[in-house]
Design a protein around this motif. Structure first.
Motif, PDB file in Angstrom:
ATOM      1  N   ALA A   1       0.822  -1.212   0.000  1.00 26.29           N
ATOM      2  CA  ALA A   1       0.000   0.000   0.000  1.00 26.29           C
ATOM      3  C   ALA A   1       0.853   1.258   0.000  1.00 26.29           C
ATOM      4  CB  ALA A   1      -0.924  -0.001   1.218  1.00 26.29           C
ATOM      5  N   TYR A   2       2.122   1.149   0.388  1.00 23.72           N
ATOM      6  CA  TYR A   2       3.004   2.310   0.475  1.00 23.72           C
ATOM      7  C   TYR A   2       3.920   2.449  -0.738  1.00 23.72           C
ATOM      8  CZ  TYR A   2       1.606   2.470   5.387  1.00 23.72           C
ATOM      9  OH  TYR A   2       0.879   2.548   6.544  1.00 23.72           O
ATOM     10  N   ILE A   3       3.775   1.567  -1.717  1.00 24.94           N
ATOM     11  CA  ILE A   3       4.674   1.557  -2.868  1.00 24.94           C
ATOM     12  C   ILE A   3       3.918   2.000  -4.118  1.00 24.94           C
ATOM     13  CG2 ILE A   3       6.084   0.059  -4.343  1.00 24.94           C
ATOM     14  CD1 ILE A   3       6.693  -1.617  -1.864  1.00 24.94           C
ATOM     15  N   PRO A   4       4.481   2.940  -4.901  1.00 20.74           N
ATOM     16  CA  PRO A   4       3.809   3.424  -6.114  1.00 20.74           C
ATOM     17  C   PRO A   4       3.512   2.296  -7.092  1.00 20.74           C
ATOM     18  CG  PRO A   4       5.629   4.875  -5.521  1.00 20.74           C
ATOM     19  CD  PRO A   4       5.743   3.663  -4.641  1.00 20.74           C
ATOM     20  N   ALA A   5       2.454   2.466  -7.853  1.00 20.70           N
ATOM     21  CA  ALA A   5       2.007   1.424  -8.781  1.00 20.70           C
ATOM     22  C   ALA A   5       3.050   1.111  -9.842  1.00 20.70           C
ATOM     23  CB  ALA A   5       0.697   1.857  -9.436  1.00 20.70           C
ATOM     24  N   GLU A   6       3.811   2.116 -10.282  1.00 20.96           N
ATOM     25  CA  GLU A   6       4.792   1.872 -11.337  1.00 20.96           C
ATOM     26  C   GLU A   6       5.930   0.971 -10.889  1.00 20.96           C
ATOM     27  OE1 GLU A   6       3.877   4.781 -10.081  1.00 20.96           O
ATOM     28  OE2 GLU A   6       5.509   6.261 -10.056  1.00 20.96           O
ATOM     29  N   TYR A   7       6.030   0.722  -9.582  1.00 23.61           N
ATOM     30  CA  TYR A   7       7.062  -0.188  -9.063  1.00 23.61           C
ATOM     31  C   TYR A   7       6.449  -1.486  -8.546  1.00 23.61           C
ATOM     32  CZ  TYR A   7       9.640   4.181  -9.213  1.00 23.61           C
ATOM     33  OH  TYR A   7      10.208   5.359  -9.633  1.00 23.61           O
ATOM     34  N   GLY A   8       5.197  -1.751  -8.873  1.00 25.42           N
ATOM     35  CA  GLY A   8       4.548  -2.996  -8.485  1.00 25.42           C
ATOM     36  C   GLY A   8       3.694  -2.907  -7.253  1.00 25.42           C
ATOM     37  N   GLY A   9       3.601  -1.730  -6.632  1.00 21.75           N
ATOM     38  CA  GLY A   9       2.782  -1.573  -5.437  1.00 21.75           C
ATOM     39  C   GLY A   9       1.351  -1.200  -5.766  1.00 21.75           C
ATOM     40  N   ARG A  10       0.618  -0.819  -4.738  1.00 21.36           N
ATOM     41  CA  ARG A  10      -0.800  -0.500  -4.921  1.00 21.36           C
ATOM     42  C   ARG A  10      -1.033   0.981  -5.223  1.00 21.36           C
ATOM     43  NH1 ARG A  10      -4.797  -3.838  -3.850  1.00 21.36           N
ATOM     44  NH2 ARG A  10      -6.140  -2.085  -3.274  1.00 21.36           N
ATOM     45  N   GLY A  11       0.017   1.800  -5.186  1.00 19.17           N
ATOM     46  CA  GLY A  11      -0.164   3.187  -5.582  1.00 19.17           C
ATOM     47  C   GLY A  11       0.267   4.216  -4.573  1.00 19.17           C
ATOM     48  N   ALA A  12       0.652   3.800  -3.378  1.00 18.66           N
ATOM     49  CA  ALA A  12       1.110   4.727  -2.329  1.00 18.66           C
ATOM     50  C   ALA A  12       0.059   5.774  -1.995  1.00 18.66           C
ATOM     51  CB  ALA A  12       2.426   5.397  -2.735  1.00 18.66           C
ATOM     52  N   HIS A  13      -1.216   5.350  -2.016  1.00 14.62           N
ATOM     53  CA  HIS A  13      -2.300   6.254  -1.650  1.00 14.62           C
ATOM     54  C   HIS A  13      -2.382   6.334  -0.126  1.00 14.62           C
ATOM     55  CE1 HIS A  13      -3.431   6.147  -5.825  1.00 14.62           C
ATOM     56  NE2 HIS A  13      -3.656   4.839  -5.776  1.00 14.62           N
ATOM     57  N   ILE A  14      -2.465   7.539   0.409  1.00 14.40           N
ATOM     58  CA  ILE A  14      -2.478   7.724   1.856  1.00 14.40           C
ATOM     59  C   ILE A  14      -3.655   6.987   2.496  1.00 14.40           C
ATOM     60  CG2 ILE A  14      -2.702   9.410   3.707  1.00 14.40           C
ATOM     61  CD1 ILE A  14       0.013   9.445   2.451  1.00 14.40           C
ATOM     62  N   LYS A  15      -4.811   7.019   1.874  1.00 13.94           N
ATOM     63  CA  LYS A  15      -5.976   6.369   2.485  1.00 13.94           C
ATOM     64  C   LYS A  15      -5.760   4.864   2.621  1.00 13.94           C
ATOM     65  CE  LYS A  15      -8.959   5.234  -1.485  1.00 13.94           C
ATOM     66  NZ  LYS A  15     -10.316   5.369  -2.060  1.00 13.94           N
ATOM     67  N   GLU A  16      -5.067   4.245   1.670  1.00 16.02           N
ATOM     68  CA  GLU A  16      -4.831   2.807   1.764  1.00 16.02           C
ATOM     69  C   GLU A  16      -3.844   2.499   2.884  1.00 16.02           C
ATOM     70  OE1 GLU A  16      -4.179   0.422  -1.597  1.00 16.02           O
ATOM     71  OE2 GLU A  16      -5.996   1.085  -2.637  1.00 16.02           O
ATOM     72  N   GLY A  17      -2.819   3.340   3.022  1.00 17.22           N
ATOM     73  CA  GLY A  17      -1.882   3.144   4.110  1.00 17.22           C
ATOM     74  C   GLY A  17      -2.569   3.263   5.460  1.00 17.22           C
ATOM     75  N   LEU A  18      -3.451   4.252   5.602  1.00 19.72           N
ATOM     76  CA  LEU A  18      -4.187   4.425   6.849  1.00 19.72           C
ATOM     77  C   LEU A  18      -5.098   3.226   7.120  1.00 19.72           C
ATOM     78  CD1 LEU A  18      -5.203   8.196   6.563  1.00 19.72           C
ATOM     79  CD2 LEU A  18      -3.421   7.222   8.013  1.00 19.72           C
ATOM     80  N   ALA A  19      -5.729   2.717   6.076  1.00 26.88           N
ATOM     81  CA  ALA A  19      -6.622   1.567   6.240  1.00 26.88           C
ATOM     82  C   ALA A  19      -5.845   0.324   6.662  1.00 26.88           C
ATOM     83  CB  ALA A  19      -7.375   1.309   4.935  1.00 26.88           C
ATOM     84  N   VAL A  20      -4.646   0.152   6.127  1.00 26.16           N
ATOM     85  CA  VAL A  20      -3.802  -0.981   6.523  1.00 26.16           C
ATOM     86  C   VAL A  20      -3.400  -0.838   7.992  1.00 26.16           C
ATOM     87  CG1 VAL A  20      -1.511  -2.000   6.219  1.00 26.16           C
ATOM     88  CG2 VAL A  20      -2.956  -1.571   4.227  1.00 26.16           C
ATOM     89  N   LEU A  21      -3.035   0.376   8.394  1.00 22.04           N
ATOM     90  CA  LEU A  21      -2.681   0.610   9.792  1.00 22.04           C
ATOM     91  C   LEU A  21      -3.861   0.304  10.713  1.00 22.04           C
ATOM     92  CD1 LEU A  21      -0.668   3.957   9.518  1.00 22.04           C
ATOM     93  CD2 LEU A  21       0.253   1.686  10.036  1.00 22.04           C
ATOM     94  N   GLU A  22      -5.048   0.731  10.313  1.00 19.05           N
ATOM     95  CA  GLU A  22      -6.234   0.465  11.127  1.00 19.05           C
ATOM     96  C   GLU A  22      -6.480  -1.037  11.285  1.00 19.05           C
ATOM     97  OE1 GLU A  22     -11.089   1.234  11.142  1.00 19.05           O
ATOM     98  OE2 GLU A  22      -9.830   2.226   9.646  1.00 19.05           O
TER      99      GLU A  22
END
Length: 568
Positions: A119-140
């Motif tokens: 969730a913290y890795i940009p999509a162009e490098y194989g991650g989910r996009g580094a969207h802040i909301k996704e990182g927060l949701a993973v933390l929750e």
């Protein structure tokens, strides 16, 4: 490549699409094994990239991604690990981290689909996009199951992957992200030194160019989470000038401890009071990193550090959200099932007051998560967002510890055990009020930011400034103008400044709650949260308006024994 059906769940998708695609990639790559060099050919990367493209085309939605992750956590802690027993041990079994992150096998794309750090890795490098909301949701999701594990995710994501994504050299970060996704690497941040904690700008660690394209880093760092575990470390140091003396700016450098010459010596591992899963210690730095591994600020290194730290503090509500929900749920269940004096604990007014505060804090935290999701993306320069960042960090870390104390109080004697969730929650939540800025210091900075704005605007009435000049509190002015309707002496003492900062941080919180209410959040919960924050503000301001608290008696290093005053 197998044709895609419409899988009913993430699990179906993984079994029907991802795994067959991964196997197909592996089979095609093995046909190109280079017998001469004993290595896979470049076609392996090509094949693996094709599978990632398949995942992108039928990307797992956020809800499915989180459901799969929650299921893996619950299976781990319910079936393979007893979390209450694990809480008595230091560290984390290696297999546990493998299951949390996913398989290490390159051909197993389950890891790419489910790794929480994706969730913290940009999509162009194989991650989910580094969207802040996704990182927060993973933390929750993580914090609901385990606060120490949540902090581990936060350290990797907010204090390493996000800075690398924003400031690192393109070639270097491509390799870092590959190793995180394929090799399950971990990363941390080292800022604090034994003699310079909150006074970080006076750090003594130095970074000196060695003349061969590298930077020699020397110094000592301590209290870095994941000490001895992380593969990568983001190190702060003061670049030296031509005279060899440390400069005034701060540099950030990434050390890859798997490489010769970049290793960090752990001189001592600390017996930390809580957060047993996470190793802390003292580290000796005497290493050389390639110049390409230095982060590149857009202006100064100090401004880059503020951007990194403010964004991290703005994400504290993500770590707090799951934990607060867990405290609320556990306390509510216990209060309903525990009978005292012939009735359930939940029927007592004092207990209801505790439960109401837990309920309100979950709403407040959610409002802050909403704000951070929309205002703290990597494209944003958060170096000037001190008021929001410090208000969020202090308010939520205080709420976390208060929630743990309430749950412990309701649990009675059983809660006062290390192998009980209530007991360990008290010690695990307490450091959040200290690291990344002691709350006393940050509350003072909250007040200073507002007082500075009032001086600049030449406004002495606090309610006027909050309603007309501060965007974070403008929407909330109607809910609290009566509380702040007074003139402020702009030269108040430090202790009064801290009291005022506590109140102002809650005012910022009201602003986020009102905004979430405008989006359609349940009115009853919004009203409860606003009333709870108003109550806290009144308490802080009562202390602020009261006469100065007793001062220190000069020269009194000890007091006479009371025994000499007993009248026999």
């Amino acid at each position: 490549m197998p044709s895609r059906s419409n899988p009913k769940s993430v699990t179906d998708y993984l079994s029907e699409v991802v795994r067959p695609a991964a196997q197909d990639a592996a089979d095609r790559a093995r046909l190109r094994w280079d017998e001469t060099t004993g290595k896979w050919s470049e076609r392996w990367d090509e094949a693996k990239g094709g599978v990632r493209a398949t995942i992108d085309e039928a990307s797992v939605g956020l809800s499915g991604y989180l459901d799969e992750y929650r299921g893996r956590l619950r299976n781990l802690f319910d079936s393979r690990l007893d979390l209450d027993t694990l809480a008595l041990q230091r560290g984390l079994p290696p297999f546990a981290m493998r299951e949390i992150r996913g398989s290490r096998a390159l051909a197993d794309l389950h890891a790419l689909a489910d790794d929480p750090l994706a969730a913290y890795i940009p999509a162009e490098y194989g991650g989910r996009g580094a969207h802040i909301k996704e990182g927060l949701a993973v933390l929750e999701a993580t914090g609901y199951e385990s606060l120490p594990l949540c902090l581990m995710v936060g350290i990797n994501g907010g204090l390493f992957l996000q800075p690398v994504a924003k400031y690192a050299d393109e070639t270097f970060k491509k390799e870092v992200f590959r190793r995180f996704l394929d090799g399950k690497s971990m990363g941390g941040l080292m800022i604090t030194e034994p003699d310079y904690g909150s006074d970080a700008l006076k750090m003594k660690t130095t970074a000196t160019p060695n003349g061969n394209g590298g930077v020699h880093i020397q110094g000592t760092k301590h209290w870095a989470g994941l000490t001895g575990w992380a593969d990568y470390w983001l190190l702060t140091a003061r670049p030296t000038g031509k005279n060899g003396e440390p400069g005034r700016d701060i540099g950030f450098y990434v050390a890859d401890v798997t490489q010769p010459g970049q290793r960090i010596t752990v001189e001592e591992t600390f017996a930390n009071l809580g957060l047993y899963m996470i190793p802390y210690g003292r580290n000796k730095l005497d290493l050389t990193v390639p110049a390409v591994q230095q982060l590149q600020p857009t202006s100064t290194g100090i401004k880059m550090m503020l951007d990194i730290l403010h964004r991290s503090r703005l994400q504290f509500p993500g770590m707090a959200m799951g934990f607060l929900r867990r405290m609320r749920d556990e306390a509510q269940l216990h209060a309903e099932e525990r009978f005292v004096g012939g009735k359930a604990l939940a029927d007592y007014d004092q207990v209801q007051a505790r439960l109401a505060k837990l309920q309100a804090d979950a709403t407040i935290c959610g409002a802050m998560c909403l704000y951070t999701s929309e205002n703290a993306g990597l494209e944003v320069d958060s170096s000037s967002m001190s008021l929001a960042a410090n208000s969020f960090k202090t308010t939520m870390s205080d709420a976390m510890h208060d929630a743990a104390q309430s749950y412990l109080q309701l649990s009675g004697a059983n809660g006062y055990r290390q192998d009980h969730l209530a007991g360990r929650s008290v010690t695990d939540s307490r450091p959040f009020q200290i690291f990344e800025g002691s709350n006393d210091i940050l509350y003072e900075q909250v007040a200073d930011a507002v007082l500075k704005g009032m001086r600049k605007a030449k406004i002495s009435r606090l309610s006027t400034y909050l309603a007309e000049r501060e965007p974070l509190t403008q929407k909330a002015s109607g809910a609290m103008s009566d509380l702040f309707d007074f003139d402020v002496d702009l030269t108040i003492s430090q202790r009064k400044t801290v009291d005022l900062g506590r109140a102002l941080a809650k005012a910022v919180a009201i602003g986020t709650v009102v905004e979430m209410g405008d989006r359609g959040y349940p009115t009853e919960l919004i009203s409860q949260a606003v009333d709870s924050l108003r109550d806290r503000i009144q308490g802080h301001l009562a202390h602020f308006h009261s006469p100065e608290a007793p001062g220190l008696v000069a020269g009194a290093t000890s007091s006479p024994s009371w025994l000499g005053f007993v009248q026999s």
